[in-house]
Design an enzyme around this catalytic site. Structure first.
Site, PDB file in Angstrom:
ATOM      1  N   ASN A   1       0.852  -1.190   0.000  1.00 43.60           N
ATOM      2  CA  ASN A   1       0.000   0.000   0.000  1.00 43.60           C
ATOM      3  C   ASN A   1       0.885   1.236   0.000  1.00 43.60           C
ATOM      4  O   ASN A   1       2.107   1.140   0.026  1.00 43.60           O
ATOM      5  CB  ASN A   1      -0.968  -0.028   1.190  1.00 43.60           C
ATOM      6  CG  ASN A   1      -0.232  -0.075   2.510  1.00 43.60           C
ATOM      7  OD1 ASN A   1       0.497   0.839   2.857  1.00 43.60           O
ATOM      8  ND2 ASN A   1      -0.403  -1.174   3.247  1.00 43.60           N
TER       9      ASN A   1
ATOM     10  N   PRO B   1      -3.866 -11.270  10.333  1.00 40.05           N
ATOM     11  CA  PRO B   1      -4.223 -11.040  11.747  1.00 40.05           C
ATOM     12  C   PRO B   1      -4.481  -9.559  12.004  1.00 40.05           C
ATOM     13  O   PRO B   1      -3.902  -8.696  11.343  1.00 40.05           O
ATOM     14  CB  PRO B   1      -2.979 -11.522  12.504  1.00 40.05           C
ATOM     15  CG  PRO B   1      -1.880 -11.537  11.508  1.00 40.05           C
ATOM     16  CD  PRO B   1      -2.506 -11.765  10.171  1.00 40.05           C
TER      17      PRO B   1
ATOM     18  N   ILE C   1      -3.597  -7.004  14.380  1.00 43.62           N
ATOM     19  CA  ILE C   1      -2.583  -6.851  15.444  1.00 43.62           C
ATOM     20  C   ILE C   1      -3.106  -5.965  16.579  1.00 43.62           C
ATOM     21  O   ILE C   1      -2.991  -6.307  17.754  1.00 43.62           O
ATOM     22  CB  ILE C   1      -1.278  -6.249  14.856  1.00 43.62           C
ATOM     23  CG1 ILE C   1      -0.761  -7.152  13.729  1.00 43.62           C
ATOM     24  CG2 ILE C   1      -0.228  -6.089  15.944  1.00 43.62           C
ATOM     25  CD1 ILE C   1       0.382  -6.549  12.932  1.00 43.62           C
TER      26      ILE C   1
ATOM     27  N   LYS D   1     -14.482   2.183  14.167  1.00 44.16           N
ATOM     28  CA  LYS D   1     -13.268   1.364  14.208  1.00 44.16           C
ATOM     29  C   LYS D   1     -12.710   1.299  15.630  1.00 44.16           C
ATOM     30  O   LYS D   1     -12.249   0.256  16.085  1.00 44.16           O
ATOM     31  CB  LYS D   1     -12.213   1.922  13.246  1.00 44.16           C
ATOM     32  CG  LYS D   1     -10.934   1.105  13.221  1.00 44.16           C
ATOM     33  CD  LYS D   1     -10.050   1.426  12.042  1.00 44.16           C
ATOM     34  CE  LYS D   1      -8.793   0.582  12.068  1.00 44.16           C
ATOM     35  NZ  LYS D   1      -7.902   0.848  10.943  1.00 44.16           N
TER      36      LYS D   1
ATOM     37  N   LYS E   1     -12.153  -2.232  17.515  1.00 42.80           N
ATOM     38  CA  LYS E   1     -10.817  -2.686  17.945  1.00 42.80           C
ATOM     39  C   LYS E   1     -10.708  -2.725  19.465  1.00 42.80           C
ATOM     40  O   LYS E   1      -9.736  -3.261  20.000  1.00 42.80           O
ATOM     41  CB  LYS E   1      -9.740  -1.745  17.408  1.00 42.80           C
ATOM     42  CG  LYS E   1      -9.742  -1.606  15.896  1.00 42.80           C
ATOM     43  CD  LYS E   1      -8.772  -2.562  15.268  1.00 42.80           C
ATOM     44  CE  LYS E   1      -8.738  -2.385  13.762  1.00 42.80           C
ATOM     45  NZ  LYS E   1      -7.825  -3.294  13.106  1.00 42.80           N
TER      46      LYS E   1
END
Ligand SMILES: Cc1cc2nc3c(=O)[nH]c(=O)nc-3n(C[C@H](O)[C@H](O)[C@H](O)COP(=O)(O)O)c2cc1C
Length: 398
Positions: free
Chosen positions: A206, A305, A307, A337, A341
């Site tokens: 990216n 995953p 993280i 978000k 998270k």
């Protein structure tokens, strides 16, 4: 505008102080240069005069100085005192409190002026017990010692004793003047992109340059933290003062982060890396070949995953700060978000504007709502984010 008193000692590395002067002036600082007699044998005072736009102070006995008091006034008029290069001789004179020339006298008269000495000398000179004694004395007197670095020396030897590079000296000066709100704290960051291999030469990546993560590492280090940065591939020089663990893939990044958490307690975890959400499900051995008439190969993806979510869910989780690079509807997306998270603080930005650029606009999102950080250079934003996180850290664990 900061007023910097820059002392230059008589060593080969005096030429690097010219570049430092230029960097300081470029950063908007006012620089008053003071040279020892020996320093003038390496670089002409006129060079510093032209770079700083001020007459260089050389002489303890300059009758035209206001009240004849340069040896005290120049220190009074400064916000910080930097000596680069600091010779073995200057270190000895400063440690002993001698005042046998203008620069030594200013070091004597520095009072509470934040002071940084950057030693530079041959490696055997640096290893000399007397030099080490003087450095220890100066540290005990509250002076910050910057470097020295290690590597090839002008004398042809290799070892410790190189003057730090001008950019590193600038970082040391910023640290000298920064509030030490993270002293004794350990900060772990992720930064940069990840590269997910498809075959031996191709990868999914990216546009993250690493600039924001690097700036955060610097801001945390300036504030006194021990900083470990787990970083994906980037063209940037490693940030001064941070230990860098270089990785390529999201899974390597996860393993490195978990290993660091295992190694020692972390107070603050900042997940600034642009971690690939998916990776190619199969890594092809060798290079995929294009053959005439054949269809393009299919690319199946697999989830990587998460993280940040994994670290935030640990029983021993440090204080976690996440990053969200969104395409639109920043406030709502960032808040969603943050909750997903399970982190207390999240920094949101628009990915397309943020990647690669030197400045950025962010929002800070927490349980109380959203706070906008207006457009600014990434280092300035990083300092605001780290200061914000520092005020929220729980008391240090025993
Ligand atoms: C060619 C040459 C290079 C030198 N380089 C250094 C050096 O890098 N570091 C150092 O501590 N002394 C170095 N010295 C010794 C200093 O110049 C000497 O100790 C001098 O007295 C230092 O004066 P000052 O501390 O007033 O600047 C060098 C001397 C010579 C002749």
């Amino acid at each position: 505008m900061r007023r910097i008193l820059l002392g230059v000692g008589g060593g080969i590395a005096a030429y690097k102080a010219c570049e430092l002067t230029r960097l300081l002036v470029k950063a908007g600082d006012a620089v008053q240069v003071v040279m020892t007699e020996a320093a003038t044998r390496f670089v002409a005072p006129l060079t510093f005069q032209a770079l700083s736009g001020r007459e260089v102070a050389l002489d303890l006995w300059r009758p035209q100085a206001t009240g004849g008091m340069d040896h005290i006034d120049l220190a009074r008029a400064a916000d910080a005192f930097v000596v680069a290069p600091a010779t073995a001789d200057l270190l000895a004179r400063a440690a002993q409190g001698r005042g046998d020339d203008l620069l030594a006298n200013l070091l004597l008269a520095r009072g509470a002026l934040p002071t940084l000495l950057a030693p530079a000398m041959n490696r055997a000179m640096w290893a000399n017990a007397a030099v080490q004694r003087n450095v220890a004395l100066l540290r005990g007197d509250g002076v910050r010692i910057a470097g020295p670095g290690s590597g090839e020396q002008a004398c042809g030897e290799v070892g410790d004793g190189r003057l730090l590079e001008p950019e590193q000296l600038l970082a040391e000066l910023d640290a000298l003047l920064a509030p030490q709100v993270l002293r004794g704290r350990r900060v772990l960051l992720t930064a940069g992109p990840t590269w997910e291999p498809w075959d031996e030469v191709r990868y999914l990546g990216n546009r993250s340059s690493g600039k924001m993560g690097w700036a955060l590492a610097r801001a945390a280090w300036e504030r006194g933290a021990e900083v470990v940065m787990v970083a994906g591939p980037s063209a940037l020089e490693p940030p001064h003062g941070a230990r860098v663990v270089a990785v390529q893939t999201a899974r390597q990044m996860r393993d490195a982060v978990l290993a660091e958490l295992q190694r020692a307690a972390v107070d603050l975890f900042v997940a600034a890396a642009a971690v690939a959400d998916w990776r190619p499900a199969q890594v092809v051995a060798g290079k995929l070949k294009k053959r005439a008439g054949e269809a393009a190969p299919a690319l199946a993806l697999e989830l990587n995953p998460d993280i940040l979510a994994e670290v935030a869910a640990r029983a021993d989780a440090p204080y976690c700060v996440g990053f969200a690079a969104e395409a639109d509807d920043l406030h709502a997306q960032a808040q969603a978000k943050r909750l997903r998270k399970g982190v207390p603080l999240l920094v949101g930005n628009i990915g397309a504007q943020a990647f690669g650029s030197d400045d950025n606009v962010c929002v800070l999102v927490d349980a109380d709502g959203v706070r906008a950080l207006p457009r600014a250079p990434k280092l300035q934003l990083a300092r605001q984010i780290i200061d914000e996180a520092a005020t929220r850290l729980p008391e240090r664990r025993p």
